[in-house]
Design an enzyme around this catalytic site. Structure first.
Site, PDB file in Angstrom:
ATOM      1  N   ASP A  81      29.649  39.951  44.530  1.00  0.00           N
ATOM      2  CA  ASP A  81      29.942  38.898  43.535  1.00  0.00           C
ATOM      3  C   ASP A  81      31.363  39.161  43.062  1.00  0.00           C
ATOM      4  O   ASP A  81      31.612  39.989  42.464  1.00  0.00           O
ATOM      5  CB  ASP A  81      28.751  38.689  42.590  1.00  0.00           C
ATOM      6  N   SER A 132      30.222  30.951  42.079  1.00  0.00           N
ATOM      7  CA  SER A 132      29.012  31.561  42.776  1.00  0.00           C
ATOM      8  C   SER A 132      27.902  30.622  43.229  1.00  0.00           C
ATOM      9  O   SER A 132      27.392  30.843  44.352  1.00  0.00           O
ATOM     10  CB  SER A 132      28.375  32.685  41.816  1.00  0.00           C
ATOM     11  N   THR A 145      23.962  33.391  42.484  1.00  0.00           N
ATOM     12  CA  THR A 145      23.775  33.426  43.887  1.00  0.00           C
ATOM     13  C   THR A 145      22.619  33.833  44.374  1.00  0.00           C
ATOM     14  O   THR A 145      22.228  33.331  45.587  1.00  0.00           O
ATOM     15  CB  THR A 145      24.925  34.831  44.013  1.00  0.00           C
ATOM     16  N   GLU A 166      22.399  41.307  46.523  1.00  0.00           N
ATOM     17  CA  GLU A 166      23.706  40.880  45.919  1.00  0.00           C
ATOM     18  C   GLU A 166      24.236  42.173  44.639  1.00  0.00           C
ATOM     19  O   GLU A 166      23.316  42.694  44.152  1.00  0.00           O
ATOM     20  CB  GLU A 166      23.624  39.894  44.815  1.00  0.00           C
ATOM     21  N   ASP A 189      31.747  40.947  39.643  1.00  0.00           N
ATOM     22  CA  ASP A 189      32.052  39.942  38.886  1.00  0.00           C
ATOM     23  C   ASP A 189      32.104  39.625  37.353  1.00  0.00           C
ATOM     24  O   ASP A 189      32.813  39.514  36.633  1.00  0.00           O
ATOM     25  CB  ASP A 189      31.003  38.708  39.210  1.00  0.00           C
ATOM     26  N   HIS A 230      35.394  39.402  34.976  1.00  0.00           N
ATOM     27  CA  HIS A 230      35.472  38.582  33.996  1.00  0.00           C
ATOM     28  C   HIS A 230      35.892  39.264  32.510  1.00  0.00           C
ATOM     29  O   HIS A 230      36.623  38.533  31.621  1.00  0.00           O
ATOM     30  CB  HIS A 230      34.210  37.884  33.594  1.00  0.00           C
ATOM     31  N   ASP A 287      31.467  36.527  47.600  1.00  0.00           N
ATOM     32  CA  ASP A 287      31.439  35.085  47.711  1.00  0.00           C
ATOM     33  C   ASP A 287      32.634  34.419  47.160  1.00  0.00           C
ATOM     34  O   ASP A 287      33.079  33.270  47.499  1.00  0.00           O
ATOM     35  CB  ASP A 287      30.240  34.660  46.636  1.00  0.00           C
ATOM     36  N   HIS A 288      33.558  35.146  46.298  1.00  0.00           N
ATOM     37  CA  HIS A 288      34.573  34.620  45.821  1.00  0.00           C
ATOM     38  C   HIS A 288      35.578  35.901  45.264  1.00  0.00           C
ATOM     39  O   HIS A 288      35.114  36.862  44.931  1.00  0.00           O
ATOM     40  CB  HIS A 288      34.719  33.536  45.005  1.00  0.00           C
ATOM     41  N   HIS A 325      37.799  32.983  38.031  1.00  0.00           N
ATOM     42  CA  HIS A 325      37.588  33.408  39.377  1.00  0.00           C
ATOM     43  C   HIS A 325      39.118  33.159  40.006  1.00  0.00           C
ATOM     44  O   HIS A 325      40.069  32.531  39.542  1.00  0.00           O
ATOM     45  CB  HIS A 325      36.605  32.423  40.219  1.00  0.00           C
TER      46      HIS A 325
END
Length: 513
Positions: free
Chosen positions: A40, A80, A141, A251, A256, A260, A298-299, A395
């Site tokens: 993630d 996500s 996710t 996952e 992720d 952040h 995922d990104h 993101h």
């Protein structure tokens, strides 16, 4: 204008839902498996930095096969929920939607319509299924591979849906959002030792109330929690007992989370933890030869760069150690370090050292004590020391790496630059699953229309606990469908359904046997 754009992108997404070069004459004589792994919020520089930090190749490097485009239905930068929905269902959607595609209301707002995902298709065929995550398993996710909701934030409702999907394995965080029905599975564990000792054919484990610890922190602060690699190994052992094959979703959630925070130590912690899980999965796939392994982000997140304004002129002479040595001084992530800070901040020097911030002057320590957001100040100081840059705390929209492996029994695997909506097509073909469009028609029938056509009167009731129930009545027949569950009640008699009922706040969808 937006409606036209939605239609155009939906058509584009559907055209990519099944790979163009996949041969329909797939040999399904032998048992097939899929391991679908997601990092993630992971951009390319994080992978590079983690490799330098480790000092040798990653397991991921061996199976690099292409890239994936990640945009959502109406944004170049996805979240996500939308990204995972695309990877699970083959359809683009909007931010926050879980396993749903948008339907525009008269007032211009959007409600979701549920669409089937690959885990539901695997279950339909009789394969074993499982979910592993280091976030709550109800998080965006894993939720998109196992539930259907207008909002990723409805985690209690998502937990109820997961409990009624009859998965064989569910491992990760999120005990706070779990549903009692899952306690009835054959084995329920809450520590690493209990997990590794289990020999059950079904297994559920919640190892924290919310998300699990960062891997660097786990070893020191939460040693009873298993690593992602350990959960992966046990999930594979458990699902491999099914003679029909399996689909396992995994996952590595907290790259992720660290992104952040702009915490490079946390990001490296979770990339390396994910890579260890990939190593376990890859070994299984190599020995099995009938397992398709897919690993992908995922990104992107945070826009981390190796190099910042400090290296504008010096980058031609800046070795990798200049970036990694400050990071290697940290024994904890910034979240782990801050968790040890006393209320009076009397141990702030020890906390700073645990994050690798040594050799601070008394003036610097005094200034940090006064910071309203010490965590933010700490990561900014570490970023400067390690010559790193961050462009955002949100993101980012870049393409991400694609990693795949398939042995002799895997006829086709995704490679090259593809769209995230193409990934489910490879899963479906390899496992010879029913088409998702057909499964959607079977699993998510508009309840009101279905029963009115049979002469029933219908209504939807929402109880005080917000539990919604669809009701159909006709000449002595009283039928109820509780939302988020796989049951219907006919004249007081409970029946188990092959799928869950979904309510979007206005409409109900029900499975038809």
């Amino acid at each position: 204008m937006f409606k036209k754009m939605v239609i155009a992108v939906l058509l584009y997404s559907i055209s990519y839902a099944v790979p163009h070069n996949v041969d329909a004459s797939l040999n399904v004589d032998s048992r097939k498996n899929v391991i679908f792994m997601v990092m993630d919020g992971t951009n390319s520089d994080v992978i590079t930095l983690a490799r330098h930090y480790k000092g040798k190749a990653l397991a991921l490097d061996e199976i690099l096969s292409g890239g994936v485009r990640t945009y959502s239905l109406r944004s170049a930068i996805t979240d996500s929920a939308a990204a995972a929905t695309a990877m699970a269902t083959g359809q683009k959607t909007i931010v926050d939607f879980i396993g749903m595609v948008p339907v525009e209301e008269k007032d211009g707002t959007f409600r979701g319509r549920p669409v089937a995902n690959v885990l539901e298709a695997a279950k339909e065929k009789g394969l074993a299924t499982g979910i592993v995550a280091t976030a709550p398993v109800q998080h965006a996710t894993p939720a998109a591979f196992s539930a259907h909701s207008n909002s990723r934030h409805q985690m209690k409702e998502i937990g109820i849906q997961q409990a009624h999907q009859n998965f064989d394995v569910m491992l990760g965080g999120g005990k706070k959002y779990s549903f009692a029905k899952m306690e009835g599975m054959l084995d329920h564990v809450s520590t690493k030792n209990e997990l590794m000792d289990s020999n059950s054919r079904q297994l559920i484990g919640y190892f924290s109330e919310e998300d699990m610890a960062y891997d660097f922190d786990r070893k020191k602060l939460h040693p009873k929690q298993p690593s992602l690699a350990e959960m992966t190994k046990k999930a594979l052992q458990t699902l491999d007992r099914n003679p029909s094959g399996f689909l396992l979703f995994i996952e590595g959630s907290k790259v992720d989370f660290a992104g952040h925070k702009n915490d490079p130590v946390g990001m490296i912690s979770e990339v390396l933890a994910f890579d260890e899980a990939v190593k376990v999965a890859l070994q299984f796939a190599k020995e099995d030869q009938n397992t398709l392994l897919i690993a992908v982000a995922d990104h992107g997140n945070s826009g981390l760069t190796m190099g910042n304004r400090q290296t504008d002129q010096t980058y031609p002479e800046t070795p990798s150690e200049e970036f990694t040595e400050p990071l290697k001084k940290a024994s904890l992530t910034v979240a782990g370090a801050i968790s040890q800070l006393k209320q009076n901040k009397s141990n702030i020097e020890d906390v700073l050292k645990s994050y690798g911030l040594d050799n601070l002057t008394k003036t610097e320590i005094k200034r940090l004590k006064k910071e309203k957001d010490i965590e933010k100040a700490m990561v900014q100081m570490m970023t400067q020391r390690a010559h790193l840059g961050f462009t955002t705390r949100g993101h980012s929209g870049e393409d991400v790496f694609l990693y795949t492996y398939g042995g002799k029994g895997v006829l086709h695997k995704p490679q090259g630059l593809i769209n995230n909506t193409e990934l489910p097509g490879y899963v479906i073909k390899h496992l010879a699953l029913p088409p998702l469009s057909e499964l959607t028609k079977k699993r998510f029938v508009p309840a009101k229309e279905h029963y009115i056509n049979m002469g029933f009167k219908t209504e939807i009731k929402v109880k005080e606990n917000k539990q919604a129930i669809f009701i159909a009545k006709k000449s002595g027949t009283f039928i109820q469908y509780p939302a988020n569950q796989n049951i219907r009640i006919v004249n007081g008699r409970k029946e188990t359904l092959n799928g869950i009922s979904v309510y979007n706040g206005k409409d109900f969808w029900i499975p038809i046997q």
